[in-house]
Write a protein that holds these residues in place. Sequence first.
Motif, mmCIF file in Angstrom:
data_model
loop_
_atom_site.group_PDB
_atom_site.id
_atom_site.type_symbol
_atom_site.label_atom_id
_atom_site.label_comp_id
_atom_site.label_asym_id
_atom_site.label_seq_id
_atom_site.Cartn_x
_atom_site.Cartn_y
_atom_site.Cartn_z
ATOM 1 N N GLN A 4 0.787 -1.132 -0.032
ATOM 2 C CA GLN A 4 -0.144 0.041 -0.106
ATOM 3 C C GLN A 4 0.946 1.327 -0.071
ATOM 4 O O GLN A 4 1.824 1.476 0.879
ATOM 5 C CB GLN A 4 -0.985 0.068 1.293
ATOM 6 N N PRO A 5 0.669 2.037 -0.787
ATOM 7 C CA PRO A 5 1.509 3.330 -0.945
ATOM 8 C C PRO A 5 1.295 3.989 0.330
ATOM 9 O O PRO A 5 -0.087 4.236 0.655
ATOM 10 C CB PRO A 5 0.953 4.015 -2.445
ATOM 11 N N MET A 6 2.268 4.717 0.855
ATOM 12 C CA MET A 6 2.006 5.704 2.047
ATOM 13 C C MET A 6 1.965 7.200 1.298
ATOM 14 O O MET A 6 1.128 7.714 2.147
ATOM 15 C CB MET A 6 3.298 5.745 2.713
ATOM 16 N N GLY A 7 2.338 7.147 0.124
ATOM 17 C CA GLY A 7 2.333 8.741 -0.106
ATOM 18 C C GLY A 7 3.214 9.090 -1.423
ATOM 19 O O GLY A 7 3.849 7.932 -1.940
ATOM 20 N N ASN A 14 12.008 24.828 -4.869
ATOM 21 C CA ASN A 14 12.915 24.732 -3.524
ATOM 22 C C ASN A 14 12.361 23.791 -2.389
ATOM 23 O O ASN A 14 12.850 23.859 -1.229
ATOM 24 C CB ASN A 14 12.877 26.232 -3.043
ATOM 25 N N SER A 15 11.500 22.845 -2.798
ATOM 26 C CA SER A 15 11.080 22.003 -1.567
ATOM 27 C C SER A 15 10.784 20.724 -2.106
ATOM 28 O O SER A 15 10.566 20.496 -3.294
ATOM 29 C CB SER A 15 9.963 22.632 -1.043
ATOM 30 N N VAL A 16 10.638 19.909 -1.280
ATOM 31 C CA VAL A 16 10.181 18.484 -1.219
ATOM 32 C C VAL A 16 9.078 18.079 -0.257
ATOM 33 O O VAL A 16 9.402 18.372 0.800
ATOM 34 C CB VAL A 16 11.213 17.328 -1.411
ATOM 35 N N ARG A 17 8.141 17.614 -0.562
ATOM 36 C CA ARG A 17 6.906 17.122 0.212
ATOM 37 C C ARG A 17 6.366 15.934 0.110
ATOM 38 O O ARG A 17 6.398 15.341 -1.041
ATOM 39 C CB ARG A 17 5.837 18.230 0.295
ATOM 40 N N LEU A 18 5.828 15.254 0.999
ATOM 41 C CA LEU A 18 5.294 14.101 1.134
ATOM 42 C C LEU A 18 3.850 14.267 1.014
ATOM 43 O O LEU A 18 3.299 14.572 2.050
ATOM 44 C CB LEU A 18 5.745 13.147 2.119
ATOM 45 N N LEU A 19 3.027 13.793 -0.207
ATOM 46 C CA LEU A 19 1.658 14.052 -0.099
ATOM 47 C C LEU A 19 1.051 12.654 0.221
ATOM 48 O O LEU A 19 1.269 11.591 -0.466
ATOM 49 C CB LEU A 19 1.232 14.022 -1.752
ATOM 50 N N PRO A 20 0.412 12.420 1.200
ATOM 51 C CA PRO A 20 0.022 11.136 1.780
ATOM 52 C C PRO A 20 -1.089 10.626 0.855
ATOM 53 O O PRO A 20 -2.011 11.414 0.390
ATOM 54 C CB PRO A 20 -0.693 11.364 3.235
ATOM 55 N N ALA A 21 -0.907 9.438 0.663
ATOM 56 C CA ALA A 21 -1.961 8.510 -0.037
ATOM 57 C C ALA A 21 -3.364 8.208 0.703
ATOM 58 O O ALA A 21 -4.232 8.205 -0.033
ATOM 59 C CB ALA A 21 -1.565 7.118 -0.584
ATOM 60 N N GLN A 22 -3.325 8.255 1.923
ATOM 61 C CA GLN A 22 -4.378 8.062 2.536
ATOM 62 C C GLN A 22 -4.909 9.301 3.486
ATOM 63 O O GLN A 22 -3.978 10.103 3.819
ATOM 64 C CB GLN A 22 -4.303 7.084 3.630
ATOM 65 N N ALA A 23 -6.100 9.565 3.830
ATOM 66 C CA ALA A 23 -6.506 10.939 4.703
ATOM 67 C C ALA A 23 -6.006 10.602 5.944
ATOM 68 O O ALA A 23 -6.032 9.290 6.717
ATOM 69 C CB ALA A 23 -7.948 10.935 4.358
ATOM 70 N N TYR A 24 -5.575 11.600 6.590
ATOM 71 C CA TYR A 24 -5.360 11.286 8.104
ATOM 72 C C TYR A 24 -6.248 12.188 8.943
ATOM 73 O O TYR A 24 -6.847 13.018 8.374
ATOM 74 C CB TYR A 24 -3.635 12.017 8.317
ATOM 75 N N LEU A 33 1.588 20.304 7.528
ATOM 76 C CA LEU A 33 1.629 21.720 7.061
ATOM 77 C C LEU A 33 2.548 22.649 7.712
ATOM 78 O O LEU A 33 2.733 23.854 6.976
ATOM 79 C CB LEU A 33 0.300 22.059 7.018
ATOM 80 N N VAL A 34 2.982 22.390 8.901
ATOM 81 C CA VAL A 34 3.634 23.273 9.655
ATOM 82 C C VAL A 34 4.983 24.053 8.834
ATOM 83 O O VAL A 34 5.157 24.973 8.859
ATOM 84 C CB VAL A 34 4.063 22.781 11.070
ATOM 85 N N PRO A 35 5.660 22.961 8.294
ATOM 86 C CA PRO A 35 6.859 23.431 7.626
ATOM 87 C C PRO A 35 6.601 24.399 6.406
ATOM 88 O O PRO A 35 7.365 25.146 6.330
ATOM 89 C CB PRO A 35 7.688 22.177 7.349
#
Length: 76
Positions: A4-7, A14-24, A33-35
């Motif tokens: 199952q993909p995590m994200g 200038n940035s790299v983000r992890l987009l989650p595959a499942q709703a948290y 989102l804080v950073p």
Amino acid sequence: MTLQPMGFLVTNQNSVRLLPAQAYAPADRIIELVPQLMCEVKTMLKNKNEKEQAKRSNVIPPQPNSQPSPQPTPQA
């Protein structure tokens, strides 16, 4: 066995983000989102300071004891 993909990794200039595959839960989303929020606030403050410095450099404040320079008298 199942995978199952995590994200997904989302890259920007200038940035790299992890987009989650499942709703948290909302709390997890806020923590995620804080950073990004801090980066945006930092950019806004930097832009504001640059604009204020530009205004200050374009405006010459009057000197407290300065007298206007005398106008030359026309000669006939």
